[in-house]
Design a protein around this motif. Structure first.
Motif, PDB file in Angstrom:
ATOM      1  N   ALA A  85       0.828  -1.216   0.000  1.00  0.00           N
ATOM      2  CA  ALA A  85       0.000   0.000   0.000  1.00  0.00           C
ATOM      3  C   ALA A  85       0.858   1.259   0.000  1.00  0.00           C
ATOM      4  O   ALA A  85       0.509   2.257   0.632  1.00  0.00           O
ATOM      5  N   HIS A 151      -5.538   1.816  12.593  1.00  0.00           N
ATOM      6  CA  HIS A 151      -6.853   1.175  12.526  1.00  0.00           C
ATOM      7  C   HIS A 151      -7.278   0.776  13.928  1.00  0.00           C
ATOM      8  O   HIS A 151      -6.469   0.767  14.859  1.00  0.00           O
ATOM      9  N   ASP A 175      -5.604   7.901   6.906  1.00  0.00           N
ATOM     10  CA  ASP A 175      -5.939   8.199   5.513  1.00  0.00           C
ATOM     11  C   ASP A 175      -5.332   7.185   4.549  1.00  0.00           C
ATOM     12  O   ASP A 175      -5.206   7.447   3.352  1.00  0.00           O
ATOM     13  N   VAL A 176      -4.958   6.027   5.048  1.00  0.00           N
ATOM     14  CA  VAL A 176      -4.353   4.995   4.219  1.00  0.00           C
ATOM     15  C   VAL A 176      -5.111   3.691   4.407  1.00  0.00           C
ATOM     16  O   VAL A 176      -5.627   3.395   5.505  1.00  0.00           O
ATOM     17  N   ALA A 177      -5.222   2.916   3.317  1.00  0.00           N
ATOM     18  CA  ALA A 177      -5.882   1.611   3.392  1.00  0.00           C
ATOM     19  C   ALA A 177      -5.071   0.664   4.268  1.00  0.00           C
ATOM     20  O   ALA A 177      -3.845   0.765   4.358  1.00  0.00           O
ATOM     21  N   LEU A 300      -7.177  -5.081   0.915  1.00  0.00           N
ATOM     22  CA  LEU A 300      -6.951  -3.778   1.535  1.00  0.00           C
ATOM     23  C   LEU A 300      -8.313  -3.180   1.851  1.00  0.00           C
ATOM     24  O   LEU A 300      -9.204  -3.166   1.001  1.00  0.00           O
ATOM     25  N   ALA A 302     -10.244   0.191   2.695  1.00  0.00           N
ATOM     26  CA  ALA A 302     -10.040   1.622   2.518  1.00  0.00           C
ATOM     27  C   ALA A 302     -10.643   2.402   3.669  1.00  0.00           C
ATOM     28  O   ALA A 302     -11.586   1.939   4.341  1.00  0.00           O
ATOM     29  N   PRO A 303     -10.120   3.618   3.924  1.00  0.00           N
ATOM     30  CA  PRO A 303     -10.739   4.480   4.937  1.00  0.00           C
ATOM     31  C   PRO A 303     -12.230   4.656   4.648  1.00  0.00           C
ATOM     32  O   PRO A 303     -12.647   4.788   3.497  1.00  0.00           O
ATOM     33  N   HIS A 305     -14.361   2.313   5.345  1.00  0.00           N
ATOM     34  CA  HIS A 305     -14.928   0.983   5.183  1.00  0.00           C
ATOM     35  C   HIS A 305     -14.428   0.072   6.305  1.00  0.00           C
ATOM     36  O   HIS A 305     -13.480   0.389   7.008  1.00  0.00           O
TER      37      HIS A 305
END
Length: 319
Positions: A85, A151, A175-177, A300, A302-303, A305
């Motif tokens: 990522a 997360h 802001d990153v998956a 991955l 995503a933000p 989700h």
């Protein structure tokens, strides 16, 4: 009185929480301050989880037992660096958060016996007993140094009669998956039947070939595991293309244990070592070493989700 209840208990000197279903005579115990590990699952008072070194050894060294969470990677990595990522990571082999296999490779993720879980839910009624806790992974700089993807991870366990369900939810907070490569390692046993007499079914159709360090080579082969007596068979194998619905079973003596991959798990490690009366049907969201190898097998999230995965263990009396 409710058919289900929750109680505070002590296991190996550590505070635990026990969920009980009186009618089914099933008790499931978890240790929220030690990584939310499932440390006991009893049916009619008989322990069905392999204790190995027990909860005390897990607390001291991360030596697995019971039902441990393997996060943010299940099983091992092929080395101490990975890029995923858009972020490159170099792991510190001396980090106290790391555990190592016999070859010195990073093993079983970063959160073994992790103490900073926050309780979120605890309730029981006539239908089920429920326990929930959340780990804010992004709030710990030591964890982020090894896995820089902020997360939260929520674990929700529910005992409903003779079925224990474990749900894990990853939610990005940055802001990153977030790469999804976690799994669980349930050690199962039937102590009132000899290992050789255990009956096993495994709905697998393809085996991923592994090298001498138990890392996938990228090759695979069609396979099947003959249902029936475990006998002297041993396993430490990684599978995909699982038959749906995914139901692994272990039977012996007067009971049958079914491990169902209900949602979110596409891979399974089957572990049945020689000389130990235990077997593991391990639900995995990605194959071993997915953080290093990448590819379509690594999801991955995503933000904005979530990624939710659920497996369950059901205990039945057999004639």
């Amino acid at each position: 009185m409710d058919a289900h209840h929750i109680s505070d208990t002590i296991t190996d000197g550590h505070p635990t929480v026990t969920l009980s279903a009186a009618g089914a005579q099933v008790d499931a115990t978890f240790a929220p301050t030690l990584g939310m590990i499932g440390c006991s699952l009893r049916h009619h008072g008989v322990e069905l989880l392999g204790q190995r070194g027990g909860l005390a050894k897990y607390a001291d060294s991360g030596s697995t037992m019971g039902i441990p969470l393997l996060h943010p990677w299940a099983n091992r990595l092929s080395g101490f660096s990975y890029t995923v990522a858009g972020r490159s990571v170099t792991l510190d082999p001396r980090s106290a958060a790391l555990h190592h296999d016999a070859n010195g490779l990073p093993m079983h993720g970063l959160v073994a016996a992790y103490p900073r879980w926050r309780p979120r839910e605890r309730r029981a009624d006539a239908h089920a007993a429920r326990l929930g806790a959340t780990l804010d992974f992004g709030a710990d700089p030591a964890l982020l140094a090894a896995f820089p993807f902020p997360h939260t991870l929520a674990l929700d366990v529910e005992l409903r009669g003779a079925t224990l369900a474990v749900a894990a939810t990853v939610r990005p907070t940055g802001d990153v998956a977030v790469p999804v490569s976690f799994g669980f390692h349930p050690y199962l046993q039937i102590p009132d039947a000899a290992r050789a007499e255990w009956q096993v079914t495994a709905p697998v159709r393809r085996r991923l070939l592994l090298d001498a360090h138990m890392i996938p080579t990228g090759q695979s082969e069609a396979t099947a595991i003959e249902p029936g007596r475990l006998g002297d068979r041993v396993f430490d194998d990684l599978f995909t293309d699982l038959d749906r619905p995914v139901r692994f079973t272990l039977a012996g003596g007067s009971r049958r244990i079914t491990v169902a991959f209900d949602d979110g798990y596409r891979f399974a490690q089957l572990y049945a070592p020689a000389g130990e009366p235990l077997i593991c049907f391990e639900p995995m969201t990605a194959p071993t070493n997915a953080l290093v190898s990448g590819g379509p097998s690594l999801s991955l999230v995503a933000p904005g989700h979530d990624y939710r995965a659920v497996f369950s263990i059901t205990i039945d009396d057999t004639p």
